[in-house]
Write a protein that holds these residues in place. Structure first.
Motif, PDB file in Angstrom:
ATOM      1  N   ARG A  20       9.014 -10.791  10.780  1.00 36.22           N
ATOM      2  CA  ARG A  20       7.631 -10.999  11.208  1.00 36.22           C
ATOM      3  C   ARG A  20       7.581 -11.531  12.631  1.00 36.22           C
ATOM      4  NH1 ARG A  20       3.470 -15.019   7.961  1.00 36.22           N
ATOM      5  NH2 ARG A  20       1.617 -14.719   9.284  1.00 36.22           N
TER       6      ARG A  20
ATOM      7  N   PHE B 104       6.003  -5.467   8.400  1.00 42.29           N
ATOM      8  CA  PHE B 104       4.740  -4.960   7.861  1.00 42.29           C
ATOM      9  C   PHE B 104       3.657  -6.038   7.918  1.00 42.29           C
ATOM     10  CE2 PHE B 104       7.690  -2.424   4.866  1.00 42.29           C
ATOM     11  CZ  PHE B 104       7.944  -1.501   5.863  1.00 42.29           C
ATOM     12  N   GLN B 105       4.029  -7.265   7.654  1.00 41.51           N
ATOM     13  CA  GLN B 105       3.069  -8.367   7.730  1.00 41.51           C
ATOM     14  C   GLN B 105       2.510  -8.491   9.141  1.00 41.51           C
ATOM     15  OE1 GLN B 105       5.562 -11.597   6.425  1.00 41.51           O
ATOM     16  NE2 GLN B 105       5.205 -11.210   4.243  1.00 41.51           N
TER      17      GLN B 105
ATOM     18  N   ARG C 162       0.034  -5.657  10.060  1.00 42.02           N
ATOM     19  CA  ARG C 162      -1.298  -5.878   9.500  1.00 42.02           C
ATOM     20  C   ARG C 162      -2.058  -6.936  10.294  1.00 42.02           C
ATOM     21  NH1 ARG C 162      -1.398  -7.010   3.241  1.00 42.02           N
ATOM     22  NH2 ARG C 162      -1.187  -4.733   3.167  1.00 42.02           N
TER      23      ARG C 162
ATOM     24  N   SER D 205       5.573   2.865   1.746  1.00 47.00           N
ATOM     25  CA  SER D 205       4.123   2.825   1.529  1.00 47.00           C
ATOM     26  C   SER D 205       3.822   2.804   0.033  1.00 47.00           C
ATOM     27  CB  SER D 205       3.450   4.042   2.172  1.00 47.00           C
ATOM     28  OG  SER D 205       3.741   5.234   1.468  1.00 47.00           O
TER      29      SER D 205
ATOM     30  N   THR E  60       5.972  -1.049  -1.446  1.00 53.70           N
ATOM     31  CA  THR E  60       5.493  -2.353  -0.977  1.00 53.70           C
ATOM     32  C   THR E  60       3.962  -2.349  -1.009  1.00 53.70           C
ATOM     33  OG1 THR E  60       5.265  -1.807   1.386  1.00 53.70           O
ATOM     34  CG2 THR E  60       7.467  -2.445   0.595  1.00 53.70           C
ATOM     35  N   ASP E  61       3.370  -3.467  -0.647  1.00 54.75           N
ATOM     36  CA  ASP E  61       1.908  -3.597  -0.628  1.00 54.75           C
ATOM     37  C   ASP E  61       1.320  -3.379   0.768  1.00 54.75           C
ATOM     38  OD1 ASP E  61       1.812  -4.213  -3.361  1.00 54.75           O
ATOM     39  OD2 ASP E  61       2.235  -6.324  -2.969  1.00 54.75           O
ATOM     40  N   TYR E  62       2.014  -2.610   1.600  1.00 51.76           N
ATOM     41  CA  TYR E  62       1.579  -2.458   2.990  1.00 51.76           C
ATOM     42  C   TYR E  62       1.311  -0.998   3.363  1.00 51.76           C
ATOM     43  CZ  TYR E  62       2.990  -7.305   3.311  1.00 51.76           C
ATOM     44  OH  TYR E  62       3.090  -8.667   3.102  1.00 51.76           O
TER      45      TYR E  62
ATOM     46  N   ASP F 211      -1.332   0.305   4.019  1.00 43.51           N
ATOM     47  CA  ASP F 211      -2.390   0.394   5.029  1.00 43.51           C
ATOM     48  C   ASP F 211      -1.871   0.375   6.454  1.00 43.51           C
ATOM     49  OD1 ASP F 211      -1.671  -2.299   4.291  1.00 43.51           O
ATOM     50  OD2 ASP F 211      -3.336  -3.035   5.504  1.00 43.51           O
TER      51      ASP F 211
END
Length: 380
Positions: A247, A273-274, A277, A291, A294-296, A298
């Motif tokens: 990050r 990814f964090q 975002r 995609s 993970t939860d990313y 977007d």
């Protein structure tokens, strides 16, 4: 993942060499869950149940030990991709498998040797996931000449080791070209966008070495093929298991103008990814379609998928069929469908068709030998 399975896995990590042998597998056997990494798995059957099943079927269960890379399972990437391969093999063949998640490089030798020494069960194959296991395996394999091993991401020269490597630079070229084409234009998708006045992308690696430099080199070459004037920022965090480091590295790149950051950093990449975002920018995943895992979704434009699952599955199948060949090495690239550019589940449809067409053309050119992708940044 059920609570009991999670607790057992933590215990296996903590007991060390003396307590590893004899523990029931964390997962395995024909009763295992689905082939995707997110399905629930059942405990391996007890020795008594295995004996009963063997008598009924007239066959002997194949036992496989999995030694994962540092960073562990749940990374949505490298280790999880390997687990998918052994789960698929367990579904299709008479296989039981045990899993170990070393916390550090120093533990690789311990787990490799414990699987090799075990007689209950007697492991037919020990799968070593990750290039950092090569040094330990180079010492372990000669000490146990009757034990078969396989390793992913490195070549170990031993008669009882089958090595699987990948042409990561080829797949990385494609995602580099994708990043380069998008940063060179005004592009928006979801809550993220590129800056129209700059052409700037970034690469975040985990532990610096020959392997990860292949990802970096391919990415840079692809980005520069898209735009000769592009700026590519590169850095290494020194770890595959520190999202906070990923990050921080990515945040610095985004602040310095990067529109897209590609990572080859295992669980450290979650931090990339964090940051994407938080900064309203884009990222590119690695090893699996991140995609989805993970939860990313977007912020993930695409992932450079590396078919570690294929290597693990093929080695398991060969062991079951009695065709396992030690002392051999297999390299999987675009032509062998060992690597691929996979567009993100949410953002992929937003990428312009002309960009996708250029990337597809490059894939064909690489397969046909018209484009030679460098394997080290010094070659660019």
């Amino acid at each position: 993942m059920d609570t009991d399975r999670f607790d057992r896995r933590k215990f296996v990590k903590g007991v060390g060499a003396a307590g590893l042998v004899g523990l029931a597998g964390c997962t395995g056997g024909p009763e295992s869950g689905g082939s995707d990494g997110g399905s629930e798995d059942t405990e391996a059957s007890t020795p008594a149940a295995d004996d009963t099943a063997t008598e009924a079927s007239g066959s002997e269960t194949t036992n496989i030990g999995m030694v994962y890379a540092t960073g562990g399972l749940g990374d949505g990437s490298f280790n999880d991709q390997a687990q998918t391969g052994i789960q698929q093999a367990a579904e299709e063949f008479d296989i039981s498998f045990d899993e170990s998640e070393p916390d550090s490089v120093s533990q690789f030798s311990t787990y490799q040797q414990q699987y090799a020494q075990s007689t209950d069960p007697d492991y037919d194959l020990v799968s070593c996931i990750g290039f950092l296991q090569a040094d330990a395996l180079s010492q372990t394999a000669p000490e146990y000449p009757e034990q078969d091993f396989m390793i992913v991401d490195s070549v170990v020269d031993a008669d009882n080791v089958r090595s699987y490597t990948f042409k990561e630079h080829e797949g990385s070229y494609l995602v580099g070209q994708l990043a380069g084409l998008l940063t060179s234009q005004s592009f928006s998708a979801g809550e993220s966008s590129t800056a129209s006045d700059t052409a700037n992308v970034g690469f975040v690696g985990g532990v610096e070495g020959t392997l990860i430099k292949k990802f970096e080199a391919g990415f840079i070459a692809g980005a520069q093929a898209a735009n000769a004037d592009i700026e590519v920022q590169s850095t290494y965090t020194g770890s595959f298991s520190e999202p906070s480091a990923g990050r921080e590295a990515a945040s610095s790149m985004y602040s310095s103008g990067a529109d897209v950051v590609y990572h080859a950093a295992g669980n450290t990449g979650i931090g990339v990814f964090q940051a994407a975002r938080e900064e309203g920018k884009f990222a590119i995943g690695v090893d699996r379609d991140q995609s989805v895992t993970t939860d990313y979704a977007d912020v993930i434009l695409a992932s450079m998928v590396k078919r570690v699952d294929t290597a693990v599955y093929n080695a398991a199948q060969a062991t079951v069929e009695g065709s396992f060949e030690g002392g051999t090495a297999t390299s999987l690239g675009l032509a062998e469908e060992g690597v691929a550019n996979v567009y993100g589940s949410e953002l992929g449809s937003e990428i312009p068709d002309d960009v996708k067409s250029e990337v597809d053309a490059s894939a064909e050119a690489i397969i046909n030998g018209e484009i030679t992708v460098p394997q080290d940044p010094s070659e660019i």
